[in-house]
Write an enzyme that holds these catalytic residues in place. Structure first.
Site, PDB file in Angstrom:
ATOM      1  N   ASP A  20     -95.654  70.742  69.922  1.00  0.00           N
ATOM      2  CA  ASP A  20     -96.108  71.882  69.027  1.00  0.00           C
ATOM      3  C   ASP A  20     -98.409  72.154  69.637  1.00  0.00           C
ATOM      4  O   ASP A  20     -98.636  70.806  69.614  1.00  0.00           O
ATOM      5  CB  ASP A  20     -96.319  72.006  67.383  1.00  0.00           C
ATOM      6  CG  ASP A  20     -96.361  73.212  66.981  1.00  0.00           C
ATOM      7  OD1 ASP A  20     -96.001  74.470  67.971  1.00  0.00           O
ATOM      8  OD2 ASP A  20     -96.483  73.653  65.276  1.00  0.00           O
ATOM      9  N   HIS A  37     -99.413  76.664  77.260  1.00  0.00           N
ATOM     10  CA  HIS A  37     -97.649  75.741  78.056  1.00  0.00           C
ATOM     11  C   HIS A  37     -97.639  75.134  79.598  1.00  0.00           C
ATOM     12  O   HIS A  37     -97.374  74.024  79.590  1.00  0.00           O
ATOM     13  CB  HIS A  37     -96.995  77.146  78.058  1.00  0.00           C
ATOM     14  CG  HIS A  37     -96.583  78.063  76.961  1.00  0.00           C
ATOM     15  ND1 HIS A  37     -96.730  76.756  75.123  1.00  0.00           N
ATOM     16  CD2 HIS A  37     -96.495  79.001  76.970  1.00  0.00           C
ATOM     17  CE1 HIS A  37     -96.455  77.833  74.760  1.00  0.00           C
ATOM     18  NE2 HIS A  37     -96.592  79.468  74.869  1.00  0.00           N
ATOM     19  N   ARG A  71     -92.057  86.254  70.246  1.00  0.00           N
ATOM     20  CA  ARG A  71     -93.691  86.337  70.218  1.00  0.00           C
ATOM     21  C   ARG A  71     -93.552  87.478  71.527  1.00  0.00           C
ATOM     22  O   ARG A  71     -92.710  87.908  72.180  1.00  0.00           O
ATOM     23  CB  ARG A  71     -93.652  84.544  70.883  1.00  0.00           C
ATOM     24  CG  ARG A  71     -93.326  83.878  69.434  1.00  0.00           C
ATOM     25  CD  ARG A  71     -94.263  82.641  70.638  1.00  0.00           C
ATOM     26  NE  ARG A  71     -93.935  81.270  69.482  1.00  0.00           N
ATOM     27  CZ  ARG A  71     -94.334  80.052  70.086  1.00  0.00           C
ATOM     28  NH1 ARG A  71     -95.699  79.834  70.818  1.00  0.00           N
ATOM     29  NH2 ARG A  71     -94.524  78.973  68.826  1.00  0.00           N
ATOM     30  N   LEU A 131     -82.738  57.000  81.003  1.00  0.00           N
ATOM     31  CA  LEU A 131     -83.453  57.828  79.961  1.00  0.00           C
ATOM     32  C   LEU A 131     -81.518  58.852  80.204  1.00  0.00           C
ATOM     33  O   LEU A 131     -82.081  59.737  81.190  1.00  0.00           O
ATOM     34  CB  LEU A 131     -84.419  57.811  80.027  1.00  0.00           C
ATOM     35  CG  LEU A 131     -85.256  59.016  78.946  1.00  0.00           C
ATOM     36  CD1 LEU A 131     -85.019  58.677  77.575  1.00  0.00           C
ATOM     37  CD2 LEU A 131     -86.519  59.242  79.114  1.00  0.00           C
TER      38      LEU A 131
HETATM   39  C1  IPE Z   1     -91.268  75.070  67.078  1.00  0.00           C
HETATM   40  O1  IPE Z   1     -92.504  75.409  66.872  1.00  0.00           O
HETATM   41  C2  IPE Z   1     -90.472  75.217  67.920  1.00  0.00           C
HETATM   42  C3  IPE Z   1     -91.588  74.688  69.537  1.00  0.00           C
HETATM   43  C4  IPE Z   1     -91.777  73.663  69.789  1.00  0.00           C
HETATM   44  C5  IPE Z   1     -90.326  74.718  70.327  1.00  0.00           C
HETATM   45  P1  IPE Z   1     -92.926  76.743  66.420  1.00  0.00           P
HETATM   46  O2  IPE Z   1     -95.212  76.404  66.759  1.00  0.00           O
HETATM   47  O3  IPE Z   1     -92.171  78.286  67.315  1.00  0.00           O
HETATM   48  O4  IPE Z   1     -93.016  76.590  64.739  1.00  0.00           O
HETATM   49  P2  IPE Z   1     -93.902  77.466  63.667  1.00  0.00           P
HETATM   50  O5  IPE Z   1     -93.160  78.245  63.905  1.00  0.00           O
HETATM   51  O6  IPE Z   1     -95.343  77.137  64.062  1.00  0.00           O
HETATM   52  O7  IPE Z   1     -92.827  76.839  62.323  1.00  0.00           O
HETATM   53  C1  IPE Z   2     -95.130  74.731  70.953  1.00  0.00           C
HETATM   54  O1  IPE Z   2     -97.098  75.073  71.074  1.00  0.00           O
HETATM   55  C2  IPE Z   2     -94.245  75.463  72.091  1.00  0.00           C
HETATM   56  C3  IPE Z   2     -93.509  76.874  71.740  1.00  0.00           C
HETATM   57  C4  IPE Z   2     -93.155  76.560  70.427  1.00  0.00           C
HETATM   58  C5  IPE Z   2     -92.674  77.302  72.951  1.00  0.00           C
HETATM   59  P1  IPE Z   2     -96.971  76.964  71.000  1.00  0.00           P
HETATM   60  O2  IPE Z   2     -97.121  78.052  71.181  1.00  0.00           O
HETATM   61  O3  IPE Z   2     -96.351  76.952  69.043  1.00  0.00           O
HETATM   62  O4  IPE Z   2     -98.501  76.719  70.191  1.00  0.00           O
HETATM   63  P2  IPE Z   2     -99.432  76.853  68.473  1.00  0.00           P
HETATM   64  O5  IPE Z   2     -98.888  76.512  67.232  1.00  0.00           O
HETATM   65  O6  IPE Z   2     -99.134  78.527  68.238  1.00  0.00           O
HETATM   66  O7  IPE Z   2    -100.816  76.084  68.761  1.00  0.00           O
HETATM   67 MG    MG Z   3     -96.516  76.458  66.846  1.00  0.00          MG
END
Ligand code: IPE
Ligand code: IPE
Ligand code: MG
Length: 251
Positions: A20, A37, A71, A131
């Site tokens: 995240d 990403h 999203r 792994l």
């Molecule tokens: C959780 O992250 C999903 C992944 C890392 C793939 P999100 O950023 O989507 O989760 P919330 O919305 O903060 O809970």
């Molecule tokens: C995690 O990073 C990746 C996915 C959920 C695909 P985020 O895209 O959720 O990044 P933040 O949480 O908005 O910073």
């Molecule tokens: Mg996130």
């Protein structure tokens, strides 16, 4: 004290990571979320290397939740493309490292081409025995459980299974994670302290770690640091250790 990275004495069998913070990482740099990403793919390479080096046998990475479909369409598209490109491009290299790849999640949402690509990387890397890298993509833990309940209920209704045969083992066996060990250690980067629909059943006795670092900044050193945190944990599974039982009895 700090054991150095070559002498971590308690290595988790299965590490699961909620990757995240990509969006925030990009925003801090005035970039598009997509670039976060993209930068995150390098962290994936780093943790795979670090997991192999440390003798971790299972590494599960939460890459896309079913909720993430909500999203903006451009971001979803960009993540899909990045996933496909990475999965297509890394197969050989992973196979050479002894990494077996599995994709965890429902495949019904994907086009035939994407399903074929997933099957290809799974078969190209099938012999990897150092792994197992599990990529949770289009994964939802509640949905996984709901599908397992449906599956078990239909077997009972068809007379193939008795109600008494519904056990913790048979439930585990009906999940998408059927032949995986439960995660010993769950890491979520970016300081968020929640599971966001990840491995709810499987995490019943996992250890948790929530470093502040954003996913694109999570490197091999961060992974080693996390393993040192794990090595300090005392997992009791509801039991008492020798020392504790002495204290309780006032000895
Ligand atoms: C959780 O992250 C999903 C992944 C890392 C793939 P999100 O950023 O989507 O989760 P919330 O919305 O903060 O809970
Ligand atoms: C995690 O990073 C990746 C996915 C959920 C695909 P985020 O895209 O959720 O990044 P933040 O949480 O908005 O910073
Ligand atoms: Mg996130």
């Amino acid at each position: 004290m700090g054991a150095d990275m070559n002498s971590i004495n308690k290595i988790p069998t299965h590490v699961a990571i909620i990757m995240d913070g990509n969006g925030r990482w990009a925003k801090q740099r005035g970039m598009e979320r997509y670039e976060g990403h993209l930068a995150g793919v390098e962290s994936v390479r780093s943790v795979v290397r670090a997991a192999v080096r440390n003798g971790v046998k299972w590494l599960t990475l939460y890459a896309f939740s079913t909720e993430n479909w909500g999203r903006p369409v451009q971001e979803v598209e960009a993540i899909m493309q990045l996933f496909c490109r990475t999965v297509i491009g890394e197969g050989e290299e992973l196979a050479q490292q002894g990494v077996r790849v599995k994709i965890l999640g429902e495949r019904t949402h994907f086009s035939a081409a994407v399903v074929e690509m997933i099957e290809r990387i799974e078969s190209v890397t099938a012999a990897g025995d150092r792994l197992t890298l599990v990529l949770a993509f289009n994964y939802s833990s509640r949905r996984e459980m709901m599908l397992a309940v449906r599956d078990i209920a239909s077997r009972v209704a068809a007379g193939e299974m008795a109600v008494e045969d519904i056990t913790e083992q048979s439930i585990s066996g009906a999940l998408m994670t059927a032949n995986m060990p439960d995660p010993d250690f769950i890491i979520r980067t970016s300081g968020e302290c929640r599971l966001s629909n990840f491995l709810l059943w499987q995490a019943s006795y996992s250890e948790f770690y929530f470093p502040e670092v954003l996913w694109p900044d999570f490197d091999e050193e961060e992974f080693d640091k996390a393993l040192r945190v794990y090595a300090e944990r005392d997992r009791r599974f509801g039991l008492v250790t020798e020392d504790n039982s002495n204290e309780i009895h006032g000895q």
